[in-house]
Design a protein around this motif. Sequence first.
Motif, PDB file in Angstrom:
ATOM      1  N   LYS A  24       0.836  -1.194   0.000  1.00 42.48           N
ATOM      2  CA  LYS A  24       0.000   0.000   0.000  1.00 42.48           C
ATOM      3  C   LYS A  24       0.867   1.239   0.000  1.00 42.48           C
ATOM      4  CE  LYS A  24      -3.592  -2.257   2.749  1.00 42.48           C
ATOM      5  NZ  LYS A  24      -4.324  -2.231   4.007  1.00 42.48           N
ATOM      6  N   HIS A  25       0.302   2.319  -0.505  1.00 44.53           N
ATOM      7  CA  HIS A  25       1.012   3.585  -0.464  1.00 44.53           C
ATOM      8  C   HIS A  25       0.855   4.171   0.926  1.00 44.53           C
ATOM      9  CE1 HIS A  25      -0.323   3.637  -4.876  1.00 44.53           C
ATOM     10  NE2 HIS A  25       0.888   3.135  -4.798  1.00 44.53           N
ATOM     11  N   ARG A  26       1.906   4.193   1.682  1.00 39.99           N
ATOM     12  CA  ARG A  26       1.852   4.855   2.983  1.00 39.99           C
ATOM     13  C   ARG A  26       2.143   6.321   2.780  1.00 39.99           C
ATOM     14  NH1 ARG A  26      -1.066   1.929   6.424  1.00 39.99           N
ATOM     15  NH2 ARG A  26      -0.800  -0.194   5.754  1.00 39.99           N
ATOM     16  N   GLY A  27       1.489   7.156   3.558  1.00 39.69           N
ATOM     17  CA  GLY A  27       1.604   8.582   3.354  1.00 39.69           C
ATOM     18  C   GLY A  27       0.693   8.964   2.213  1.00 39.69           C
ATOM     19  N   TRP A 374      10.186  14.368   0.408  1.00 43.38           N
ATOM     20  CA  TRP A 374       9.170  15.370   0.102  1.00 43.38           C
ATOM     21  C   TRP A 374       7.783  14.756  -0.024  1.00 43.38           C
ATOM     22  CZ3 TRP A 374      10.073  20.009   1.360  1.00 43.38           C
ATOM     23  CH2 TRP A 374      11.381  20.535   1.294  1.00 43.38           C
ATOM     24  N   SER A 375       7.698  13.504  -0.407  1.00 46.01           N
ATOM     25  CA  SER A 375       6.380  12.869  -0.441  1.00 46.01           C
ATOM     26  C   SER A 375       5.847  12.661   0.974  1.00 46.01           C
ATOM     27  CB  SER A 375       6.445  11.534  -1.178  1.00 46.01           C
ATOM     28  OG  SER A 375       7.309  10.626  -0.515  1.00 46.01           O
ATOM     29  N   ALA A 376       6.740  12.345   1.915  1.00 48.12           N
ATOM     30  CA  ALA A 376       6.310  12.220   3.309  1.00 48.12           C
ATOM     31  C   ALA A 376       5.866  13.571   3.863  1.00 48.12           C
ATOM     32  CB  ALA A 376       7.441  11.643   4.151  1.00 48.12           C
ATOM     33  N   VAL A 377       6.597  14.613   3.512  1.00 51.11           N
ATOM     34  CA  VAL A 377       6.222  15.955   3.968  1.00 51.11           C
ATOM     35  C   VAL A 377       4.862  16.354   3.400  1.00 51.11           C
ATOM     36  CG1 VAL A 377       6.809  18.414   3.812  1.00 51.11           C
ATOM     37  CG2 VAL A 377       8.598  16.729   4.295  1.00 51.11           C
ATOM     38  N   LEU A 382      -1.973  16.704   2.828  1.00 52.91           N
ATOM     39  CA  LEU A 382      -2.910  16.073   1.903  1.00 52.91           C
ATOM     40  C   LEU A 382      -3.741  14.998   2.592  1.00 52.91           C
ATOM     41  CD1 LEU A 382      -0.675  15.737  -1.281  1.00 52.91           C
ATOM     42  CD2 LEU A 382      -2.570  17.320  -0.919  1.00 52.91           C
ATOM     43  N   GLY A 383      -3.158  14.347   3.574  1.00 54.53           N
ATOM     44  CA  GLY A 383      -3.894  13.330   4.319  1.00 54.53           C
ATOM     45  C   GLY A 383      -4.986  13.889   5.196  1.00 54.53           C
ATOM     46  N   LEU A 384      -4.980  15.183   5.396  1.00 52.65           N
ATOM     47  CA  LEU A 384      -6.010  15.826   6.217  1.00 52.65           C
ATOM     48  C   LEU A 384      -7.258  16.197   5.418  1.00 52.65           C
ATOM     49  CD1 LEU A 384      -3.788  18.238   8.367  1.00 52.65           C
ATOM     50  CD2 LEU A 384      -4.643  15.964   8.975  1.00 52.65           C
ATOM     51  N   ILE A 385      -7.207  16.076   4.096  1.00 53.88           N
ATOM     52  CA  ILE A 385      -8.353  16.442   3.261  1.00 53.88           C
ATOM     53  C   ILE A 385      -9.634  15.720   3.677  1.00 53.88           C
ATOM     54  CG2 ILE A 385      -9.279  16.366   0.917  1.00 53.88           C
ATOM     55  CD1 ILE A 385      -6.503  16.939  -0.132  1.00 53.88           C
ATOM     56  N   PRO A 386      -9.576  14.418   4.007  1.00 50.08           N
ATOM     57  CA  PRO A 386     -10.820  13.743   4.421  1.00 50.08           C
ATOM     58  C   PRO A 386     -11.479  14.371   5.642  1.00 50.08           C
ATOM     59  CG  PRO A 386      -9.145  12.124   3.875  1.00 50.08           C
ATOM     60  CD  PRO A 386      -8.464  13.452   3.870  1.00 50.08           C
ATOM     61  N   MET A 387     -10.720  15.105   6.446  1.00 51.35           N
ATOM     62  CA  MET A 387     -11.324  15.765   7.604  1.00 51.35           C
ATOM     63  C   MET A 387     -12.352  16.799   7.174  1.00 51.35           C
ATOM     64  SD  MET A 387      -8.021  16.209  10.155  1.00 51.35           S
ATOM     65  CE  MET A 387      -9.019  17.112  11.351  1.00 51.35           C
ATOM     66  N   LEU A 388     -12.181  17.358   5.974  1.00 48.90           N
ATOM     67  CA  LEU A 388     -13.180  18.301   5.467  1.00 48.90           C
ATOM     68  C   LEU A 388     -14.520  17.596   5.256  1.00 48.90           C
ATOM     69  CD1 LEU A 388     -11.020  20.195   2.791  1.00 48.90           C
ATOM     70  CD2 LEU A 388     -11.509  20.879   5.153  1.00 48.90           C
ATOM     71  N   SER A 486       2.542   9.857   9.119  1.00 48.69           N
ATOM     72  CA  SER A 486       3.245   9.724   7.842  1.00 48.69           C
ATOM     73  C   SER A 486       4.599  10.418   7.842  1.00 48.69           C
ATOM     74  CB  SER A 486       2.379  10.258   6.710  1.00 48.69           C
ATOM     75  OG  SER A 486       2.127  11.639   6.879  1.00 48.69           O
ATOM     76  N   ILE A 487       4.790  11.390   8.746  1.00 47.70           N
ATOM     77  CA  ILE A 487       6.088  12.057   8.822  1.00 47.70           C
ATOM     78  C   ILE A 487       6.995  11.410   9.866  1.00 47.70           C
ATOM     79  CG2 ILE A 487       5.125  14.251   8.027  1.00 47.70           C
ATOM     80  CD1 ILE A 487       5.176  15.239  10.882  1.00 47.70           C
ATOM     81  N   PHE A 488       6.484  10.372  10.519  1.00 46.55           N
ATOM     82  CA  PHE A 488       7.288   9.679  11.539  1.00 46.55           C
ATOM     83  C   PHE A 488       8.595   9.125  10.977  1.00 46.55           C
ATOM     84  CE2 PHE A 488       8.322   5.464  13.341  1.00 46.55           C
ATOM     85  CZ  PHE A 488       8.758   5.866  14.604  1.00 46.55           C
TER      86      PHE A 488
END
Length: 511
Positions: A24-27, A374-377, A382-388, A486-488
């Motif tokens: 799976k794509h993490r991050g 930079w993909s982790a950053v 971008l991972g917060l979009i579902p919160m909208l 994801s930035i861990f």
Amino acid sequence: MRRKLALIAVISSAHLAHSFVPIKHRGLGRRRLFLQSSEDSSTTTSLVDVSSDLKDSTITNSDDVIQEARTSTILGMPITPEIVAIATIYFVEGALGLARLAQTYLLKDELHLGPAELSALSGLFVLPWTIKPVYGFLSDGFPLFGFRRKSYLVLAGLLGGSAYTILGYSGFWEGLPTSTSITGTLVALLVASGCIAMADVVADGIVVAKTRESKDPAIAGGLQSLCWGSAATGGLISAYFSGSLLEVMTVRQVFAITAVLPFLVALIAFGVEDKRVDPSRQKDNFIQGVKVQVEALWGALSQKAIWRPALFLFLWQATPTADGAFFFFLSNDLGLGPEFLGRVRLVTAAASLGGVWLYNQYLKTVKIKDILFWSAVASFPLGLIPMLLVTHVNRGVGIPDTALIYGDDVILAALGEMAFLPTLVLAARLCPPGVEAVLFATLMSIFNGAGTVGTEIGALLTKVLGVTENDFTNLAPLIFLCSLSSIFPLPFIGLLDEVGDLSEKEIEGES
């Protein structure tokens, strides 16, 4: 390097497409729960026999047809029963995504599992993919009925088809206690997953062997394209129908239709070229071969230049995901049906292909470590979009729920693929000569195992935060924690020093 790139191609092709592929794509792009000749001679003989009493001109025409059949090619390769078999096997791997949504709805609606339980079981279905080297050892060292490849493909096809058939036969499950149904379903899905993993390993072995044997680079490239294209085609076709079929059929009926695909693998396996071997001569060689391979594998993994990047890949993949809880939110809170979710899967699959194209066009000259950093950053915001969606903020600014879902998934799928491909290149570069195949398979197994760890951590967080099928109060905090994780891996980016300081183009130049 050509052999390593072949390994990358066959594994990434399967990854793009079929339902049980656990990488799976993490991050970026992490939310993916719902959303691999003697025949010519016989033909010639038959045609010549038939035309023996005809005029000379007819014979000449027949010879032309025969010559054309001999020279028919696809992607620069002659079309043989084995090439057709390889293409079919990878197409089936992609098309097995047909049962992906059915599996999720089976666990949710018929077995009445909650978000945490569904996520936990989804992680367990990945377990057969964490022991891929074992399948390779078995097919190489224990021939079934005198064959190393086709017999295992037949076995995997028959067992996998039988598992899907049982899942599709509603009468088998009627009247069973809930605990028995859950256990039986789990076993059947695990068997199906294991059979797909077995077929994937055997098919990969066939392709890598043909790539190694071929002295023509065009053949190697053609095989890679054939595998990738077949799996991607199967994945695209099954993506939409995985949802639309659930609008007109029951979950069990979709499983019954899907059962045809593994049986097709068992049938087409007879077209694979496979020399018969004497099993009695293989036992001692197998034991000695395994011993040598294990010692070589341990020696490779003990090297600092290998275990440090491998550790980073594990940390990169082991971050938790809110997949299960978010699926329940889309289904139960927003009221989105399987047909819409199937359309989302189709768009997501197409976006993934776009991500592959973008990577090959613009990122092959960028350092692997820079891409991962930079993909982790980028994955955190971008991972917060579902919160909208969860907080319904999007409605306040006039963005429809469906539009946000499409946009979110397209972006995450494309960028997730761009972040994932460098990890395959990195894994291939770690493999020293002599143990390329087994070490690459081991690294992918570590990757898959890390995905299982991440899924189980996500299930635990879902349980702790009290997110259920009806209560999504803490879904937003869950999404935030999963995105933050994801930035861990970033503090450990130094594990990639030296090995990750090259781009894919530079790695290709080393060969």
